[in-house]
Design a protein around this motif. Sequence first.
Motif, PDB file in Angstrom:
ATOM      1  N   GLY A   1       0.805  -1.223   0.000  1.00 27.66           N
ATOM      2  CA  GLY A   1       0.000   0.000   0.000  1.00 27.66           C
ATOM      3  C   GLY A   1       0.833   1.266   0.000  1.00 27.66           C
ATOM      4  N   LEU A   2       2.059   1.156   0.478  1.00 28.99           N
ATOM      5  CA  LEU A   2       2.905   2.352   0.574  1.00 28.99           C
ATOM      6  C   LEU A   2       3.663   2.652  -0.706  1.00 28.99           C
ATOM      7  CD1 LEU A   2       4.444   2.615   4.128  1.00 28.99           C
ATOM      8  CD2 LEU A   2       2.477   3.798   3.120  1.00 28.99           C
ATOM      9  N   GLU A   3       3.608   1.744  -1.653  1.00 23.89           N
ATOM     10  CA  GLU A   3       4.252   2.022  -2.954  1.00 23.89           C
ATOM     11  C   GLU A   3       3.361   2.998  -3.727  1.00 23.89           C
ATOM     12  OE1 GLU A   3       7.339   1.100  -4.708  1.00 23.89           O
ATOM     13  OE2 GLU A   3       6.330   2.816  -5.626  1.00 23.89           O
TER      14      GLU A   3
ATOM     15  N   LYS B   1       4.344   0.188 -10.631  1.00 23.46           N
ATOM     16  CA  LYS B   1       5.380  -0.625  -9.996  1.00 23.46           C
ATOM     17  C   LYS B   1       4.747  -1.581  -8.972  1.00 23.46           C
ATOM     18  CE  LYS B   1       9.892  -0.041  -7.803  1.00 23.46           C
ATOM     19  NZ  LYS B   1       9.925   0.279  -6.374  1.00 23.46           N
ATOM     20  N   ALA B   2       3.855  -1.058  -8.153  1.00 21.03           N
ATOM     21  CA  ALA B   2       3.226  -1.885  -7.117  1.00 21.03           C
ATOM     22  C   ALA B   2       2.497  -3.065  -7.758  1.00 21.03           C
ATOM     23  CB  ALA B   2       2.241  -1.039  -6.303  1.00 21.03           C
TER      24      ALA B   2
ATOM     25  N   ALA C   1       2.891  -4.369 -10.889  1.00 21.28           N
ATOM     26  CA  ALA C   1       3.792  -5.297 -11.587  1.00 21.28           C
ATOM     27  C   ALA C   1       4.480  -6.203 -10.576  1.00 21.28           C
ATOM     28  CB  ALA C   1       4.824  -4.514 -12.394  1.00 21.28           C
ATOM     29  N   GLU C   2       4.881  -5.632  -9.452  1.00 19.72           N
ATOM     30  CA  GLU C   2       5.554  -6.436  -8.422  1.00 19.72           C
ATOM     31  C   GLU C   2       4.615  -7.508  -7.871  1.00 19.72           C
ATOM     32  OE1 GLU C   2       8.802  -3.212  -6.783  1.00 19.72           O
ATOM     33  OE2 GLU C   2       7.177  -3.818  -5.442  1.00 19.72           O
ATOM     34  N   TYR C   3       3.382  -7.133  -7.680  1.00 23.36           N
ATOM     35  CA  TYR C   3       2.446  -8.110  -7.100  1.00 23.36           C
ATOM     36  C   TYR C   3       2.133  -9.229  -8.091  1.00 23.36           C
ATOM     37  CZ  TYR C   3      -0.604  -9.740  -3.447  1.00 23.36           C
ATOM     38  OH  TYR C   3      -1.150 -10.501  -2.429  1.00 23.36           O
ATOM     39  N   ASN C   4       1.981  -8.879  -9.366  1.00 25.77           N
ATOM     40  CA  ASN C   4       1.777  -9.932 -10.379  1.00 25.77           C
ATOM     41  C   ASN C   4       2.958 -10.890 -10.386  1.00 25.77           C
ATOM     42  OD1 ASN C   4      -0.723  -9.014 -11.306  1.00 25.77           O
ATOM     43  ND2 ASN C   4       0.244  -7.539 -12.686  1.00 25.77           N
ATOM     44  N   GLN C   5       4.145 -10.316 -10.250  1.00 23.47           N
ATOM     45  CA  GLN C   5       5.354 -11.135 -10.240  1.00 23.47           C
ATOM     46  C   GLN C   5       5.357 -12.074  -9.024  1.00 23.47           C
ATOM     47  OE1 GLN C   5       7.434 -11.943 -12.397  1.00 23.47           O
ATOM     48  NE2 GLN C   5       8.699 -13.121 -10.953  1.00 23.47           N
TER      49      GLN C   5
ATOM     50  N   HIS D   1      -4.181  -4.201 -10.381  1.00 29.43           N
ATOM     51  CA  HIS D   1      -4.316  -2.820 -10.864  1.00 29.43           C
ATOM     52  C   HIS D   1      -4.736  -1.915  -9.716  1.00 29.43           C
ATOM     53  CE1 HIS D   1      -8.170  -4.870 -11.175  1.00 29.43           C
ATOM     54  NE2 HIS D   1      -8.773  -3.706 -11.112  1.00 29.43           N
ATOM     55  N   CYS D   2      -4.648  -0.624  -9.985  1.00 25.05           N
ATOM     56  CA  CYS D   2      -5.046   0.363  -8.990  1.00 25.05           C
ATOM     57  C   CYS D   2      -6.468   0.794  -9.318  1.00 25.05           C
ATOM     58  CB  CYS D   2      -4.095   1.555  -9.064  1.00 25.05           C
ATOM     59  SG  CYS D   2      -4.490   2.848  -7.884  1.00 25.05           S
ATOM     60  N   VAL D   3      -7.354   0.759  -8.334  1.00 21.93           N
ATOM     61  CA  VAL D   3      -8.747   1.130  -8.610  1.00 21.93           C
ATOM     62  C   VAL D   3      -9.173   2.350  -7.807  1.00 21.93           C
ATOM     63  CG1 VAL D   3      -9.733  -1.098  -9.233  1.00 21.93           C
ATOM     64  CG2 VAL D   3      -9.487  -0.537  -6.850  1.00 21.93           C
ATOM     65  N   ASP D   4     -10.073   3.098  -8.408  1.00 23.62           N
ATOM     66  CA  ASP D   4     -10.784   4.132  -7.663  1.00 23.62           C
ATOM     67  C   ASP D   4     -11.996   3.439  -7.060  1.00 23.62           C
ATOM     68  OD1 ASP D   4      -9.063   6.128  -8.573  1.00 23.62           O
ATOM     69  OD2 ASP D   4     -10.226   6.374 -10.427  1.00 23.62           O
TER      70      ASP D   4
END
Length: 250
Positions: free
Chosen positions: A105-107, A112-113, A115-119, A154-157
Motif C-alpha cells: 500500500g505504501l508504494e 510498480k506496485a 507489476a511487483e504483485y503480479n510477479q 491494478h489500482c482502482v478508484d
Amino acid sequence: MITIYKAKDYQEMSRRAANIIFAQVTLKPDCVLGLATGSTPVGAYRQLVEWYEKGELDFSGVTSVNLDEYKGLSGDNDQSYRYFMNRNLFDHINIDKSRTFVPDGLEGDSEKACAEYNQIIRSVGGIDLQLLGIGGNGHIGFNEPAEAFEPETHCVDLTESTIQANARFFERIEDVPKQAYTMGIKNIMSAKKILLIATGENKAEALYQSLYGKITPKVPASILQLHKDVTVVADEAALSRIIKERGELV
Ligand code: PGA
C-alpha cells in the motif's frame, strides 16, 4: 462448475468455509492460499486458529497471497489489510510471515506496485485455493463494477458505495482511502479452486446476479460462472434471493 452450500447462520458458514481451507492445507501442506479481508472471513479465520491451537493444523509450509490493499496505508495502520491479516490470522498461527503477501500500500507508483504483485503471484506458482467475499455491488477483491474486466493487479478508484460500506471502520468518511491495489480477474480466475463466502440479506441480490445473472463486468463476481471449480458457502439470508427464484437448495 459452481457448488452451493447453505449454512443456517454465520457460524455454520464460517465453520464450513474453514473446513474447506483445512482440507486444502492438510492435502497439500505447501499450498498457496489466496486470502481475503472484510467482516465475512473473520469467523473462518477464528476457526482455523482454534484448530491450529489444538494441534490439528500446520501452516508452516503454506504461502498466502491476499487479494487487495488500500493504496496509501502502511501495514501498521490498523485499517490496512496487512494489519487485518496479521491480527485475525497470521499472528496466531505458525505461517512464515515472509511467505504472506499483500500488495504494498505504501508504494506510490501504481504501475510498480501492481507489476511487483503480479510477479509475486507468478513466483509462488499460482493459487491453489482463493477465498473470496462479495461486495453488495458484486465486487470481488476491489474489482468494482466497470465496463471491462481488468485482468491483473491494478489500482482502482473505489466506488462511492464501497467507500460508504467501508466507512464504518474509519473515524471520519474523509479518512477512507479512495484507491486500492487489487488482484485482477485473471489472477483470481487462475486459482485452481475458488471458495466464495457470503452472509446476510444485503448480499442476496449480488449473489443471485453473480451466480445466475448475465456474465458482465458490471457484476464482477458473475465471471465466476466460467470457473471450473467454485464452492459457495453462504447463509440463508445471503441465499434468500436465490431460494426465492430457484427454490430450496438441497
Ligand atoms: P465484507 O466485505 O466481508 O466486509 O462484507 C466483502 C467484500 O466487500 O468483498
